[in-house]
Design a protein around this motif. Structure first.
Motif, short mmCIF file in Angstrom:
data_model
loop_
_atom_site.label_atom_id
_atom_site.label_comp_id
_atom_site.label_asym_id
_atom_site.label_seq_id
_atom_site.Cartn_x
_atom_site.Cartn_y
_atom_site.Cartn_z
N VAL A 43 -73.01 -8.14 112.99
CA VAL A 43 -71.79 -8.18 112.26
C VAL A 43 -70.27 -9.49 113.34
CG1 VAL A 43 -69.38 -7.05 111.64
CG2 VAL A 43 -71.19 -5.76 111.37
N THR A 93 -72.40 -7.62 106.56
CA THR A 93 -71.45 -6.90 107.24
C THR A 93 -72.29 -5.52 107.09
OG1 THR A 93 -71.46 -5.84 104.62
CG2 THR A 93 -70.48 -7.00 105.45
N TRP A 126 -66.10 -9.06 111.72
CA TRP A 126 -66.58 -9.80 110.45
C TRP A 126 -65.26 -10.88 110.19
CZ3 TRP A 126 -65.43 -12.01 105.84
CH2 TRP A 126 -66.20 -12.73 105.06
N GLN A 182 -74.73 -4.50 104.42
CA GLN A 182 -75.94 -5.03 104.19
C GLN A 182 -76.94 -5.11 105.20
OE1 GLN A 182 -74.11 -9.06 104.98
NE2 GLN A 182 -73.25 -9.12 102.55
N ARG A 185 -64.81 -4.77 109.37
CA ARG A 185 -64.13 -5.75 108.94
C ARG A 185 -63.18 -6.67 109.63
NH1 ARG A 185 -64.86 -8.46 104.56
NH2 ARG A 185 -63.07 -9.65 103.58
#
Length: 402
Positions: free
Chosen positions: A256, A262, A356, A265, A353
């Protein structure tokens, strides 16, 4: 018809019929395999004993001449906390001695959708089922079907809203435009946009199926605001890897923070997608494939995890790169759960998040090239431009908000 195991489950080992030589051999093999997988001289006492009891019951009662029904093992496990069937199911399946339960072949995401919907009152439950049929492309009008995972995302987004509404109604027919606007006003911009999109899909689907006659979301729009991603302080990033306690956690964190992969993924990466010789990892998006070129640190993290995976579950047939004690031996071969992915980042105190976003934003600051971001991270042009504007607001006259 399912067998009634309620009486048999109460029998002691001495009260069960004697095992045949073949059944005894299978029981010994199960103990041997359990010890090897646990990497202990003596397996976990309760875990192994509970599993061995389930195996001995079905072998003593049914013999080993025919495959054991998975449903029988599941039924036994519900009757006594000292009986466990999951390890036995995997063990027998590996040896062709299991008759699989057809219901377990159903998509797990579809099962989760069904469980969520079943918690709502009957009128609303039926309305939600009609919506799901539309999303699956099985409504009155032909539509491209959505995947079970995408449908689950929609259902999870609308779930808290519907739970609010059930406090005063049990049907979506009574929802008004004002109530819909109240939902959007009570949420932050990102959550409001997600709720707006999912609820519009819900009510449009119900209108199409003639379940409702008025769409309360019609004509309600949200202002187009460009929100800049937040950045994680560099000094905080430096200590994140030390906070990850296991090889799996460190690899996930590395993917990440270094490569902007993600968690979802990463969970869907398969062993066949890994090529350590070339230093590559394939990330499969919906419409394309992204090749991640491994830096020395990520390659080391990946090697450490593969070694740990092999040592912990040498006979696992789960094709996914990331597995846990629950998924490694599950005959359905699922990816790791969303709960585990979330737990990893909850432990370090930063959402995945945010990490990322920080990685993509940092790259945008270095290059300012949206095409480079698209190729490197496999993101859409609109997303790439958003991060370029965030990193270099002086290059564009378009107003942005922080």
């Amino acid at each position: 018809m399912d067998r009634d195991w309620s009486q048999v489950a109460r029998l002691t080992a001495a009260e069960l019929p004697s095992l045949t030589p073949e059944s005894e051999r299978i029981a010994r093999e199960f103990t041997r395999v359990s010890r090897r997988q646990s990497r202990l001289i003596d397996p976990n006492p309760h875990g192994h004993k509970a599993s061995l009891r389930a195996l001995r019951i079905v072998l003593a009662w049914l013999g080993a001449a025919a495959p054991v029904s998975e449903r029988d093992l599941q039924a036994l496990a519900t009757l006594d906390p000292n009986i466990s069937g999951q390890r036995v199911i995997w063990f027998l399946a590996e040896r062709g001695l299991l008759e699989p339960d057809p219901s377990r072949q159903i998509d797990r995401d579809a099962q989760t959708v069904r469980k969520i919907i079943d918690r709502f009152p009957v009128p609303m439950r039926d309305e939600l089922r009609s919506w799901v049929q539309v999303l699956k492309g099985e409504g009155r009008r032909e539509h491209p079907p959505l995947s079970s995972r995408r449908i689950l995302v929609y259902v999870r987004i609308v779930r808290p809203v519907l739970e609010e509404w059930t406090t005063r109604t049990d049907t979506l027919r009574s929802i008004t435009t004002e109530e819909f606007k109240d939902v959007l006003d009570a949420r932050k911009p990102g959550a409001a946009r997600a709720a707006h999109h999912a609820l519009r899909s819900l009510f449009r689907g119900l209108k199409q199926e003639r379940v409702i006659f008025r769409d309360p979301t019609r004509g309600v729009t949200l202002p187009g605001v460009v929100t800049l991603p937040a950045s994680v302080p560099s000094d905080r990033l430096a200590v994140l890897m030390g906070q990850a306690r296991t090889p799996l956690h460190r690899l996930l964190l590395g993917l990440v923070t270094i490569h902007a992969v993600t968690p979802t993924q990463a969970a869907n990466v398969r062993l066949d997608d890994v090529d350590l010789t070339r230093g590559q990892l394939i990330i499969k998006h919906r419409y394309h494939r992204r090749t991640v070129y491994l830096d020395p640190l990520t390659a080391e993290l990946l090697t450490d995890w593969l070694r740990e995976r092999q040592q912990s579950w040498p006979t696992s047939t789960n094709p996914h790169l990331l597995v846990t004690s629950q998924t490694a031996l599950d005959i359905a071969q699922p990816p790791v759960s969303d709960g585990l992915l979330q737990h990893v980042f909850e432990k370090i105190g930063i959402p995945a998040r945010t990490l990322w976003q920080d990685r993509v934003l940092h790259e945008a600051q270095l290059t300012g090239d949206p095409v480079h971001l698209m190729r490197l991270f496999g993101i859409a042009a609109e997303t790439a431009m958003k991060y370029v504007r965030a990193a270099h607001p002086e290059r564009t006259g378009r107003p942005v908000t922080r």
